[in-house]
Write a protein that holds these residues in place. Structure first.
Motif, short mmCIF file in Angstrom:
data_model
loop_
_atom_site.label_atom_id
_atom_site.label_comp_id
_atom_site.label_asym_id
_atom_site.label_seq_id
_atom_site.Cartn_x
_atom_site.Cartn_y
_atom_site.Cartn_z
N MET A 158 0.84 -1.21 0.00
CA MET A 158 0.00 0.00 0.00
C MET A 158 0.87 1.25 0.00
O MET A 158 1.85 1.32 0.75
N PRO A 159 0.53 2.22 -0.85
CA PRO A 159 1.35 3.43 -0.87
C PRO A 159 1.12 4.31 0.36
O PRO A 159 0.12 4.15 1.06
N ILE A 160 2.05 5.21 0.57
CA ILE A 160 1.86 6.22 1.61
C ILE A 160 0.99 7.31 0.97
O ILE A 160 1.16 7.64 -0.20
N THR A 161 0.07 7.87 1.73
CA THR A 161 -0.79 8.92 1.20
C THR A 161 -0.58 10.21 1.99
O THR A 161 -0.49 10.18 3.21
N GLU B 192 1.36 8.96 -2.58
CA GLU B 192 0.16 9.37 -3.31
C GLU B 192 -0.36 10.67 -2.70
O GLU B 192 -0.54 10.75 -1.48
N LEU B 193 -0.55 11.68 -3.53
CA LEU B 193 -1.01 12.97 -3.03
C LEU B 193 -2.52 13.06 -3.22
O LEU B 193 -3.02 12.87 -4.33
N LYS B 194 -3.24 13.32 -2.13
CA LYS B 194 -4.70 13.48 -2.25
C LYS B 194 -5.07 14.90 -1.85
O LYS B 194 -4.88 15.30 -0.69
N GLU B 195 -5.57 15.65 -2.84
CA GLU B 195 -5.92 17.05 -2.57
C GLU B 195 -7.22 17.13 -1.76
O GLU B 195 -8.17 16.40 -2.03
N VAL B 196 -7.20 18.01 -0.78
CA VAL B 196 -8.35 18.16 0.11
C VAL B 196 -8.82 19.61 0.02
O VAL B 196 -8.02 20.54 0.11
N ASP B 197 -10.12 19.79 -0.17
CA ASP B 197 -10.66 21.14 -0.26
C ASP B 197 -11.08 21.60 1.14
O ASP B 197 -12.18 21.32 1.61
N ASP C 289 0.33 6.49 6.57
CA ASP C 289 1.32 5.49 6.19
C ASP C 289 0.75 4.12 6.56
O ASP C 289 1.01 3.60 7.65
N ASN C 290 -0.06 3.60 5.67
CA ASN C 290 -0.68 2.29 5.87
C ASN C 290 -1.39 2.17 7.22
O ASN C 290 -1.16 1.23 7.98
N GLY C 291 -2.20 3.18 7.52
CA GLY C 291 -2.99 3.14 8.75
C GLY C 291 -2.33 3.85 9.92
O GLY C 291 -2.95 4.00 10.97
#
Ligand SMILES: N[C@@H](CCC(=O)N[C@@H](CS)C(=O)NCC(=O)O)C(=O)O
Length: 217
Positions: free
Chosen positions: A1-4, A29-34, A59-61
């Motif tokens: 699992m990737p790090i987010t 993995e970059l997750k954009e948050v509004d 990081d994986n939980g």
């Protein structure tokens, strides 16, 4: 699992972590948050970070907030002993000192003071704000009296933590020339792999900031 990494593009603390990811070449993995739309207040987000702030790392939980904690965690976990945060107690202590100064003094006296503007509460950079920012810069410059980087002879996570805040203010109209050591430091930061991308974001921040003020820096 990737790090987010949950982030928002203009957020200085999130950009500090992104500078590190680029410097290390880490796969994240970059997750954009509004933030404005309330995306950090959802039940799902609050389970990860009850303080509802970005950046937040998954990081994986293992969930971690606070940019400076994330910076040092990523090195200790994936690149232990890396020169950006060496495993040498005295060098680490000097880096932690600057990170603590940044969190408890510098960021409050700069972006914290200016936050009334980007929260829409005022449209003027007041004399008090200017004095606060100028004092913060003079204070920070003392760290550069004996060395070119903020926590010693080499670039470290402390430089990465500070750069997005300073770059944002420069693009918002702040003149760094009264702080020659900081100006030279800012120039040195060009060696960072994520520098150019961060400059583009800082420019967007600056454009937005200028559009919100009738009286700027
Ligand atoms: N000290 C924290 C500051 C984080 C922070 O305040 N982030 C802002 C964006 S720059 C945020 O998430 N605000 C949304 C909120 O507090 O709900 C860090 O360095 O990570």
């Amino acid at each position: 699992m990737p790090i987010t990494l949950y982030y928002s593009p203009m957020s200085p603390p999130a950009r500090a972590v992104i500078l590190l990811i680029k410097e290390l070449g880490l796969t994240v993995e970059l997750k954009e948050v509004d933030v404005r739309a309330g995306a950090t207040r959802t039940e799902e987000f609050l389970r990860m970070n009850p303080e509802h702030t970005i950046p937040t790392l998954d990081d994986n939980g293992f969930y971690l907030a606070e940019s400076r904690a994330i910076l040092t965690y990523l090195i200790d976990r994936y690149y232990p002993g890396h020169e950006l945060y060496p495993n040498i107690p005295k060098e680490k202590a000097l880096i932690n000192r600057v990170l603590n100064h940044d969190l408890s003094v510098f960021s409050l006296k700069t972006l914290g003071e200016l936050s009334a503007i980007y929260r829409g509460l005022t449209s003027e950079v007041s004399e008090e704000m200017k004095t606060s920012v100028s004092n913060a810069l003079s204070n920070l410059e003392l760290f550069l009296v004996r060395n070119d980087w903020i926590a010693g002879e080499n670039v470290t996570v402390a430089d990465l933590s500070l750069l997005p805040t300073i770059a944002s203010m420069v693009h918002a109209g702040l003149d760094l020339s009264r702080h020659p050591r900081l100006l030279a430091w800012y120039d040195n930061c060009k060696v960072l792999k994520g520098y150019q991308d961060d400059q583009e974001i800082a420019q967007q921040f600056g454009t937005l900031f200028r559009s919100m003020v009738t009286k700027g820096f």
